[in-house]
Design a protein around this motif. Structure first.
Motif, short mmCIF file in Angstrom:
data_model
loop_
_atom_site.label_atom_id
_atom_site.label_comp_id
_atom_site.label_asym_id
_atom_site.label_seq_id
_atom_site.Cartn_x
_atom_site.Cartn_y
_atom_site.Cartn_z
N GLY A 110 38.91 51.81 44.04
CA GLY A 110 38.80 50.53 43.61
C GLY A 110 39.53 50.43 41.93
O GLY A 110 39.61 49.75 41.28
N SER A 135 42.62 52.01 39.31
CA SER A 135 44.17 51.47 38.86
C SER A 135 44.72 52.68 38.28
O SER A 135 44.23 53.83 37.68
N VAL A 164 50.33 47.86 50.87
CA VAL A 164 50.15 47.72 49.40
C VAL A 164 50.33 46.29 48.99
O VAL A 164 50.23 46.16 47.59
N ARG A 214 48.31 44.59 45.99
CA ARG A 214 47.34 45.54 45.26
C ARG A 214 48.50 46.26 44.29
O ARG A 214 47.98 46.77 43.12
N PHE A 215 49.83 46.65 44.73
CA PHE A 215 50.58 47.26 43.99
C PHE A 215 51.74 46.29 43.46
O PHE A 215 52.12 45.41 44.08
N MET A 224 49.11 50.31 40.42
CA MET A 224 48.42 50.16 41.44
C MET A 224 47.27 50.06 41.05
O MET A 224 46.23 50.49 40.42
N ASN A 225 46.65 48.95 41.78
CA ASN A 225 45.37 48.45 41.63
C ASN A 225 44.62 48.33 42.76
O ASN A 225 45.29 48.61 44.14
N GLY A 226 43.31 48.46 42.95
CA GLY A 226 42.38 48.42 44.14
C GLY A 226 42.91 49.71 45.09
O GLY A 226 42.82 49.41 46.07
N LEU A 227 42.93 50.79 44.39
CA LEU A 227 43.34 52.18 44.97
C LEU A 227 42.30 52.31 46.18
O LEU A 227 41.11 52.30 45.86
N LYS A 228 42.64 52.73 47.29
CA LYS A 228 41.87 53.24 48.42
C LYS A 228 42.12 54.68 48.75
O LYS A 228 43.15 55.13 48.35
N ASP A 247 45.42 55.63 49.87
CA ASP A 247 46.68 55.72 48.98
C ASP A 247 46.91 57.40 48.48
O ASP A 247 48.00 57.35 47.76
#
Length: 123
Positions: free
Chosen positions: A15, A17, A64, A67-68, A83-87, A90
């Protein structure tokens, strides 16, 4: 020759960045388009995003999109990957790539690669 140096990787919780940077030097006239790839352990290198010289065209992998965000500052010969909302999926080493045209970058056929920066996303 074009030299590419990535930075900005690190460890982040799901979640979160990160912003990656890739600075180009040398014969930058050969690197009109720039982009990012990533490689997770045991997997092949995959395309993430690319941007053309003027920044008017950007391409993203489906995984992505939304999100990216890729952008560039030509005055600094630098491309960024926000990069946002990283999982956790990733997690990978992220590589910068440069080539004359965006299609070449997207295909992973650019001659110039950086050394990579590690991104680790914890769950």
């Amino acid at each position: 020759q074009v030299q590419l140096v990535e930075s900005g990787g690190g460890l982040v919780q799901a979640g979160g960045s990160l912003r990656l940077s890739c600075a180009a030097s040398g014969r930058t006239s050969d690197s009109g388009a720039m982009g990012w790839f990533r490689q997770a352990p045991g997997k092949e290198r995959e395309f993430v995003a690319a941007v053309n010289l003027g920044g008017s065209m950007a391409l993203y992998a489906d995984s992505v999109k939304g999100r990216f965000t890729i952008s560039r500052d030509n005055a600094k010969n630098t491309v960024y990957l926000q990069m946002n909302g990283l999982k956790p999926e990733d997690t990978a080493v992220y590589f910068c790539n440069a080539a004359a045209r965006i299609a070449i970058v997207q295909a992973g056929s650019g001659n110039y690669w950086g050394q990579g920066t590690q991104v680790t996303v914890s769950s």
